[in-house]
Structure formats: C-alpha cells, structure tokens
Design a protein around this motif. Structure first.
Motif, PDB file in Angstrom:
ATOM      1  N   ILE A 174       0.831  -1.207   0.000  1.00 57.71           N
ATOM      2  CA  ILE A 174       0.000   0.000   0.000  1.00 57.71           C
ATOM      3  C   ILE A 174       0.867   1.258   0.000  1.00 57.71           C
ATOM      4  CG2 ILE A 174      -1.639   1.355   1.352  1.00 57.71           C
ATOM      5  CD1 ILE A 174      -2.823  -1.307   2.310  1.00 57.71           C
ATOM      6  N   ALA A 175       1.849   1.303   0.894  1.00 60.25           N
ATOM      7  CA  ALA A 175       2.646   2.523   1.065  1.00 60.25           C
ATOM      8  C   ALA A 175       3.500   2.850  -0.154  1.00 60.25           C
ATOM      9  CB  ALA A 175       3.532   2.392   2.296  1.00 60.25           C
ATOM     10  N   ALA A 176       3.858   1.855  -0.926  1.00 61.34           N
ATOM     11  CA  ALA A 176       4.711   2.089  -2.096  1.00 61.34           C
ATOM     12  C   ALA A 176       3.928   2.630  -3.293  1.00 61.34           C
ATOM     13  CB  ALA A 176       5.421   0.796  -2.489  1.00 61.34           C
ATOM     14  N   ASN A 177       2.616   2.728  -3.148  1.00 60.63           N
ATOM     15  CA  ASN A 177       1.780   3.165  -4.259  1.00 60.63           C
ATOM     16  C   ASN A 177       0.830   4.265  -3.806  1.00 60.63           C
ATOM     17  OD1 ASN A 177       2.401   1.116  -6.477  1.00 60.63           O
ATOM     18  ND2 ASN A 177       2.131  -0.142  -4.667  1.00 60.63           N
ATOM     19  N   LYS A 178       0.125   4.805  -4.768  1.00 66.99           N
ATOM     20  CA  LYS A 178      -0.848   5.858  -4.474  1.00 66.99           C
ATOM     21  C   LYS A 178      -2.038   5.249  -3.724  1.00 66.99           C
ATOM     22  CE  LYS A 178      -3.839   9.124  -6.771  1.00 66.99           C
ATOM     23  NZ  LYS A 178      -4.497   9.467  -7.999  1.00 66.99           N
ATOM     24  N   TYR A 179      -2.432   5.920  -2.640  1.00 67.62           N
ATOM     25  CA  TYR A 179      -3.607   5.454  -1.901  1.00 67.62           C
ATOM     26  C   TYR A 179      -4.364   6.665  -1.365  1.00 67.62           C
ATOM     27  CZ  TYR A 179      -0.603   6.128   2.180  1.00 67.62           C
ATOM     28  OH  TYR A 179       0.236   6.654   3.121  1.00 67.62           O
ATOM     29  N   GLU A 180      -5.653   6.452  -1.066  1.00 69.87           N
ATOM     30  CA  GLU A 180      -6.487   7.532  -0.571  1.00 69.87           C
ATOM     31  C   GLU A 180      -7.658   6.960   0.206  1.00 69.87           C
ATOM     32  OE1 GLU A 180      -6.785   6.534  -3.868  1.00 69.87           O
ATOM     33  OE2 GLU A 180      -8.807   5.808  -3.522  1.00 69.87           O
ATOM     34  N   GLY A 181      -8.357   7.831   0.891  1.00 67.11           N
ATOM     35  CA  GLY A 181      -9.611   7.479   1.559  1.00 67.11           C
ATOM     36  C   GLY A 181      -9.490   6.367   2.582  1.00 67.11           C
ATOM     37  N   SER A 182     -10.326   5.377   2.419  1.00 63.75           N
ATOM     38  CA  SER A 182     -10.418   4.302   3.408  1.00 63.75           C
ATOM     39  C   SER A 182      -9.185   3.407   3.450  1.00 63.75           C
ATOM     40  CB  SER A 182     -11.663   3.452   3.134  1.00 63.75           C
ATOM     41  OG  SER A 182     -11.645   2.983   1.808  1.00 63.75           O
ATOM     42  N   ILE A 183      -8.308   3.541   2.475  1.00 66.10           N
ATOM     43  CA  ILE A 183      -7.066   2.765   2.488  1.00 66.10           C
ATOM     44  C   ILE A 183      -6.201   3.201   3.676  1.00 66.10           C
ATOM     45  CG2 ILE A 183      -4.963   2.227   1.182  1.00 66.10           C
ATOM     46  CD1 ILE A 183      -7.349   0.942  -0.043  1.00 66.10           C
ATOM     47  N   HIS A 184      -6.401   4.431   4.161  1.00 66.30           N
ATOM     48  CA  HIS A 184      -5.656   4.886   5.332  1.00 66.30           C
ATOM     49  C   HIS A 184      -5.941   3.992   6.544  1.00 66.30           C
ATOM     50  CE1 HIS A 184      -5.384   8.615   2.920  1.00 66.30           C
ATOM     51  NE2 HIS A 184      -4.200   8.711   3.521  1.00 66.30           N
ATOM     52  N   PHE A 185      -7.190   3.537   6.682  1.00 59.09           N
ATOM     53  CA  PHE A 185      -7.532   2.632   7.777  1.00 59.09           C
ATOM     54  C   PHE A 185      -6.778   1.316   7.640  1.00 59.09           C
ATOM     55  CE2 PHE A 185     -10.131  -0.981   9.194  1.00 59.09           C
ATOM     56  CZ  PHE A 185     -10.135  -0.733  10.574  1.00 59.09           C
ATOM     57  N   VAL A 186      -6.719   0.785   6.438  1.00 58.52           N
ATOM     58  CA  VAL A 186      -6.004  -0.477   6.194  1.00 58.52           C
ATOM     59  C   VAL A 186      -4.525  -0.314   6.536  1.00 58.52           C
ATOM     60  CG1 VAL A 186      -5.396  -2.216   4.468  1.00 58.52           C
ATOM     61  CG2 VAL A 186      -7.646  -1.131   4.400  1.00 58.52           C
ATOM     62  N   LEU A 187      -3.957   0.784   6.124  1.00 57.13           N
ATOM     63  CA  LEU A 187      -2.553   1.056   6.418  1.00 57.13           C
ATOM     64  C   LEU A 187      -2.332   1.206   7.918  1.00 57.13           C
ATOM     65  CD1 LEU A 187       0.119   1.411   4.947  1.00 57.13           C
ATOM     66  CD2 LEU A 187      -0.327   3.862   4.856  1.00 57.13           C
ATOM     67  N   PHE A 188      -3.248   1.878   8.605  1.00 54.56           N
ATOM     68  CA  PHE A 188      -3.173   2.016  10.062  1.00 54.56           C
ATOM     69  C   PHE A 188      -3.180   0.659  10.751  1.00 54.56           C
ATOM     70  CE2 PHE A 188      -5.658   2.081  14.022  1.00 54.56           C
ATOM     71  CZ  PHE A 188      -4.781   2.775  14.831  1.00 54.56           C
ATOM     72  N   VAL A 189      -4.134  -0.196  10.375  1.00 53.84           N
ATOM     73  CA  VAL A 189      -4.236  -1.532  10.978  1.00 53.84           C
ATOM     74  C   VAL A 189      -2.978  -2.348  10.696  1.00 53.84           C
ATOM     75  CG1 VAL A 189      -5.485  -3.746  10.853  1.00 53.84           C
ATOM     76  CG2 VAL A 189      -6.757  -1.600  10.967  1.00 53.84           C
ATOM     77  N   ALA A 190      -2.525  -2.314   9.464  1.00 49.90           N
ATOM     78  CA  ALA A 190      -1.354  -3.114   9.072  1.00 49.90           C
ATOM     79  C   ALA A 190      -0.098  -2.677   9.830  1.00 49.90           C
ATOM     80  CB  ALA A 190      -1.131  -3.028   7.565  1.00 49.90           C
ATOM     81  N   VAL A 191       0.157  -1.374   9.876  1.00 49.02           N
ATOM     82  CA  VAL A 191       1.371  -0.888  10.541  1.00 49.02           C
ATOM     83  C   VAL A 191       1.276  -1.059  12.048  1.00 49.02           C
ATOM     84  CG1 VAL A 191       2.772   1.171  10.990  1.00 49.02           C
ATOM     85  CG2 VAL A 191       1.984   0.691   8.681  1.00 49.02           C
ATOM     86  N   LEU A 192       0.113  -0.750  12.636  1.00 54.35           N
ATOM     87  CA  LEU A 192      -0.055  -0.895  14.084  1.00 54.35           C
ATOM     88  C   LEU A 192       0.207  -2.328  14.527  1.00 54.35           C
ATOM     89  CD1 LEU A 192      -1.004   0.205  16.877  1.00 54.35           C
ATOM     90  CD2 LEU A 192      -3.298  -0.564  16.214  1.00 54.35           C
ATOM     91  N   PHE A 193      -0.453  -3.276  13.886  1.00 55.12           N
ATOM     92  CA  PHE A 193      -0.301  -4.657  14.330  1.00 55.12           C
ATOM     93  C   PHE A 193       1.028  -5.261  13.890  1.00 55.12           C
ATOM     94  CE2 PHE A 193      -4.798  -4.189  15.166  1.00 55.12           C
ATOM     95  CZ  PHE A 193      -4.817  -4.650  16.468  1.00 55.12           C
TER      96      PHE A 193
END
Length: 162
Positions: free
Chosen positions: A37-56
């Motif tokens: 996700i982080a290596a590409n363009k992302y927006e909106g609800s993808i921020h939640f996915v990134l938050f969950v992935a990095v946090l855990f």
C-alpha cells in the motif's frame, strides 16, 4: 550452561514453535500488506487499512522480540503469568480489525477492476489492491490461527506461551 547458549536455545525453541512460526507469518504478511500500500498511491479508506497493518505489524514485532529474548517478565502489568492472555488479546484484536480492512481492500479492488484491460493506458491500482487484499487475508488467517492456538492453550490451563 552459559548465558549465551541458553539464549540461543530459547531463540531456537521460540522460532521452531507453532507460536513462533505464526508470529513470523504475521510479520511477513503484515509487512507485505503495508509495503504494497505505502509504495503506491492510496487515498480514503485505504488509510484505515494502512493504520491496521502498521499498528499490528509493530505490536507483533514487539511481542515476538520480547518473547524471543525471554523478557516477558519485565513487561509491567502484561508480562509474567499474563503473557499468554496478553498475546491472545492482541491476536483477537488484530483478527477483528483485519476483517474490515479486508472488506475495504476487496471493495477498492472491485472499484478498480475496470482498468484491468490491456487497452487501458492510465495508472491502474487494480493489481496493487488485489495484492494488498491477498496479504490482508493471509494476515488475518495467521492471526486467527494464533487465536485458536492460544485459546486452546488457555482452555487447557497452560500459562506459558510456548
């Protein structure tokens, strides 16, 4: 037995255990998800996915290294006899938060499926979102395995993680 060989023995025991293998899978799949996700363009609800992935990913990495170094007794309130329960609570929370993350990734993948044509010349995030959705599913499965394993150990009355 000297301290160094005792540490090496504990590391090998941890990595070779079911818990160690599932933790390594969680770390690898979680890293795959957030890097994709982080290596590409992302927006909106993808921020939640990134938050969950990095946090855990960070929490799992921390729990793994604390256990690997056999320092769980030094963790205030959560260590010692509570270490199995702490890991079980972490795994349940991770599995529960990965479920909506999977839903978000599937939704985003479907929304971008139109650009998966040879004739489409613009930036297409379909394959990136599909890869991220697969990593999210694999991560969730690894956490669910850990929940089942930890729950079975807890029900048997085991207090140790390994």
């Amino acid at each position: 037995m000297d301290r160094r060989s005792q540490m090496r023995e504990n590391i090998l025991k941890t990595i070779g255990s079911f818990w160690g293998i599932t933790r390594i899978l969680q770390i690898v799949f979680g890293a795959g998800l957030w890097v994709t996700i982080a290596a590409n363009k992302y927006e909106g609800s993808i921020h939640f996915v990134l938050f969950v992935a990095v946090l855990f990913w960070l929490l799992t990495l921390s729990l793994f290294f604390i256990t690997l170094l056999n320092k769980q007794d030094l963790v205030p309130l959560l260590g010692g006899e509570r270490w199995l329960s702490t890991n079980l609570a972490h795994d349940v929370a991770a599995a529960l938060l990965y479920l909506p993350a999977i839903g978000v990734m599937i939704y985003k993948t479907e929304r971008n499926s139109f650009c998966n044509l040879d004739q489409y010349k613009h930036l297409c995030l379909y394959k990136i979102y599909l890869t991220a959705a697969v990593f999210a599913c694999l991560s969730c499965c690894a956490y669910l395995l850990s929940v089942i394993h930890g729950g079975c150990r807890k029900c048997r009355g085991d207090q140790t993680l390994l």
